[in-house]
Design an enzyme around this catalytic site. Structure first.
Site, PDB file in Angstrom:
ATOM      1  N   GLY A  24       1.070  -1.164  -0.331  1.00 50.39           N
ATOM      2  CA  GLY A  24       0.066  -0.122   0.119  1.00 50.39           C
ATOM      3  C   GLY A  24       0.774   1.384  -0.502  1.00 50.39           C
ATOM      4  N   GLY A  26       0.555   6.037   0.011  1.00 50.29           N
ATOM      5  CA  GLY A  26      -0.347   7.412   0.054  1.00 50.29           C
ATOM      6  C   GLY A  26       0.745   7.988   0.743  1.00 50.29           C
ATOM      7  N   ASP A 139     -10.431  10.323   6.601  1.00 51.44           N
ATOM      8  CA  ASP A 139     -10.380   9.709   5.488  1.00 51.44           C
ATOM      9  C   ASP A 139     -11.250   7.994   4.861  1.00 51.44           C
ATOM     10  OD1 ASP A 139      -9.516   9.909   2.930  1.00 51.44           O
ATOM     11  OD2 ASP A 139      -7.668   8.334   3.408  1.00 51.44           O
TER      12      ASP A 139
END
Length: 156
Positions: A24, A26, A139
């Protein structure tokens, strides 16, 4: 910390965590599957990207304090943290093996009404715990909802 070669920022963190694949990413960090050699378990390592103004580090400290204070079956558990300026900063968390809700929707289509009700109830419980602690997530989206497989039942 030892160099890992192309594609990995490090193979070993603090003589304890062997990084695997990136699972992942971000704006603030990359998340890796990792092995905790000390406890013999697979974990998720959130490796914080250094911020020019220190904002990434401050967000990581804030996330660490929040995660350490919360406990609920539908929230990821924080196991360890290393947030020392000038060194690689990371959070060590429970690894959720299942897909994100976004992945599940993309591959399996819409949820059944029963699945949506179950998931909605679990998300509401988790958010209640978070909000009671005075935290606003900010979020919440399908890619940030991880589905943990459960034997004989719907994922948590």
């Amino acid at each position: 910390m030892e160099s890992a070669g192309a594609g990995h920022p490090a193979a070993l963190l603090d003589g304890r965590y062997a990084l695997g694949e990136c699972i992942g990413e971000g704006g603030m960090a990359r998340v890796y599957r990792a092995e905790d050699a000390f406890l013999g378990r697979t974990v998720a390592i959130k490796l914080i990207r250094p911020g020019i103004d220190g904002a990434s580090s401050e967000r990581a400290h804030s996330e660490m304090r929040v995660l350490a204070s919360l406990n609920h079956p539908s929230l990821v558990t924080l196991f360890d943290a290393h947030l020392v300026p000038g060194q690689p900063e990371y959070l060590v968390m429970e690894l959720v093996e299942g897909p994100s809700l976004a992945d599940r929707l993309a591959s399996g289509g819409a949820l059944t009404s029963e699945e949506a009700a179950q998931l909605g109830a679990e998300l509401a419980e988790a958010l209640h715990v978070v909000h009671t602690a005075g935290v606003v997530h900010r979020d919440i989206k399908p890619s940030n909802v991880l589905l943990s497989p459960a034997e004989g039942r719907a994922p948590r």
